[in-house]
Scaffold this motif. Structure first.
Motif, PDB file in Angstrom:
ATOM      1  N   GLY A  23       0.825  -1.224   0.000  1.00 49.50           N
ATOM      2  CA  GLY A  23       0.000   0.000   0.000  1.00 49.50           C
ATOM      3  C   GLY A  23       0.851   1.264   0.000  1.00 49.50           C
ATOM      4  N   GLN A  24       1.945   1.235  -0.756  1.00 49.37           N
ATOM      5  CA  GLN A  24       2.875   2.385  -0.714  1.00 49.37           C
ATOM      6  C   GLN A  24       2.432   3.527  -1.625  1.00 49.37           C
ATOM      7  N   LEU A  27       2.323  10.198   0.937  1.00 48.48           N
ATOM      8  CA  LEU A  27       1.613  11.471   1.081  1.00 48.48           C
ATOM      9  C   LEU A  27       2.653  12.592   0.990  1.00 48.48           C
ATOM     10  N   GLY A  52       4.067   2.390   9.286  1.00 46.95           N
ATOM     11  CA  GLY A  52       4.472   2.637   7.906  1.00 46.95           C
ATOM     12  C   GLY A  52       5.056   4.020   7.681  1.00 46.95           C
ATOM     13  N   GLU A  73       7.821  -0.436  10.337  1.00 48.35           N
ATOM     14  CA  GLU A  73       7.855  -0.500   8.865  1.00 48.35           C
ATOM     15  C   GLU A  73       8.133  -1.939   8.423  1.00 48.35           C
ATOM     16  N   ASP A  96       6.114  -6.606  10.363  1.00 52.01           N
ATOM     17  CA  ASP A  96       4.658  -6.408  10.251  1.00 52.01           C
ATOM     18  C   ASP A  96       4.119  -5.824  11.556  1.00 52.01           C
ATOM     19  N   CYS A  97       3.277  -4.808  11.437  1.00 61.74           N
ATOM     20  CA  CYS A  97       2.702  -4.210  12.652  1.00 61.74           C
ATOM     21  C   CYS A  97       1.649  -5.126  13.263  1.00 61.74           C
ATOM     22  N   ASN A 122      -0.438   7.480   8.071  1.00 65.65           N
ATOM     23  CA  ASN A 122      -1.067   7.330   6.771  1.00 65.65           C
ATOM     24  C   ASN A 122      -1.079   5.821   6.556  1.00 65.65           C
TER      25      ASN A 122
END
Ligand code: SAM
Length: 273
Positions: A23-24, A27, A52, A73, A96-97, A122
């Motif tokens: 999902g990169q 912003l 992230g 991240e 992984d979070c 984000n």
């Protein structure tokens, strides 16, 4: 401050490209970044979790506001970039979070420690719903979530009774928290531009008058909505007497939070803790 050119250059210098599977969508609109930080009310010494950090545009603004940042991240290339750029100014958790796809990773919880904290991020679209619900249900030290998510997810979070997007996500969020839309963000604020519109929301935990078994309530709501097209009488049994004001011909999506709670209490008996 990171401009779009800075972000591209940072990635290019490391031979990295934005990865869809993570999902990169970065912003790069500074006004939107500051709007998020302002809504979160981040000030000196506040502990903030950023899920992230990517190339660190939001991270940098959080540090400028004086926050103590814990960043998680999953992308190893970006983790190296964050570690190099911020060194010991950020507590970085690589990986992984989420654990088992729905609980905040133990490494992140450990890094956050005992102090209250808030989530400012984000969010990658794949983890937005499980992260937000897990923090609300299981992390009392998290006193607010200020996030950019897909507008479609924001609409589900804010969905009132009778709306076709009403479901467990919005019901749990509005039972255990208060949700506010900060604003809508067009795809042009991101690089690469996502196909969908985004929104910023604030989700703050609510103190219930009387605490309940949240997990059991979540299971009950999920069970009801797994048959969302069926009438309540068919789901719960025709001969069951429902709480006053609830009709057995109704479908689950018309029920208010209070009616769901009344049904839950009746279904589960005295479950209050
Ligand atoms: N914070 C940056 C910004 O605002 O531009 C990047 C945001 S980008 C939408 C999502 C970030 O989350 C990416 O850096 C991506 O690698 C990372 N990510 C995706 N899935 C993750 C996961 N499960 N755990 C931790 N980080 C993840």
């Amino acid at each position: 401050m990171q401009s779009l050119t800075d972000i591209r250059n940072l990635l290019e210098a490391r031979g990295l490209k934005p990865l869809k599977q993570f999902g990169q969508n970065f912003l790069h609109d500074q006004n939107q970044i500051h709007r998020l930080i302002e809504a979160a009310g981040v000030g000196p010494g506040d502990r903030v979790l950023e899920i992230g950090p990517g190339t660190g545009a939001l991270t940098e603004a959080l540090l400028d506001a004086g926050a103590e940042v814990v960043a998680c991240e999953i992308d190893m290339g970006l983790s190296d970039l964050v570690a190099e750029r911020f060194e010991d100014r950020v507590q970085l958790v690589r990986g992984d979070c989420l654990e088992t796809g729905r609980s905040l990773s133990r490494n992140v919880v450990e890094a956050l420690g005992d102090k209250p904290w808030s989530l400012v991020a984000n969010l990658p679209y794949q983890v937005a719903s499980p992260v937000m619900i897990d923090l609300l249900m299981h992390h009392p030290r998290c006193h607010g979530q200020f996030v950019t998510i897909q507008k479609e997810v924001a609409d589900r979070l804010l969905s009132p009774p009778g709306n076709k997007t009403r479901g467990p996500l919005g019901i749990l969020a509005s039972t255990f928290g208060s949700i506010e839309r900060i604003g809508v963000i067009p795809p042009t604020c991101f690089w690469p531009q996502p196909k969908v519109v985004s929104a910023m929301v604030a989700l703050k935990p609510l103190e219930l008058e009387q605490e309940i078994d949240r997990q059991a309530f979540a299971r009950f709501v999920t069970m009801l909505f797994s048959s969302r097209r069926k009438q309540l009488g068919r789901i719960l049994g025709r001969d069951r007497e429902l709480p006053v004001g609830i009709d057995p011909s109704w479908r689950p999506d018309v029920l208010t939070n209070e009616q769901l709670m009344a049904l839950f209490n009746q279904e589960e008996g005295p479950r209050r803790l």
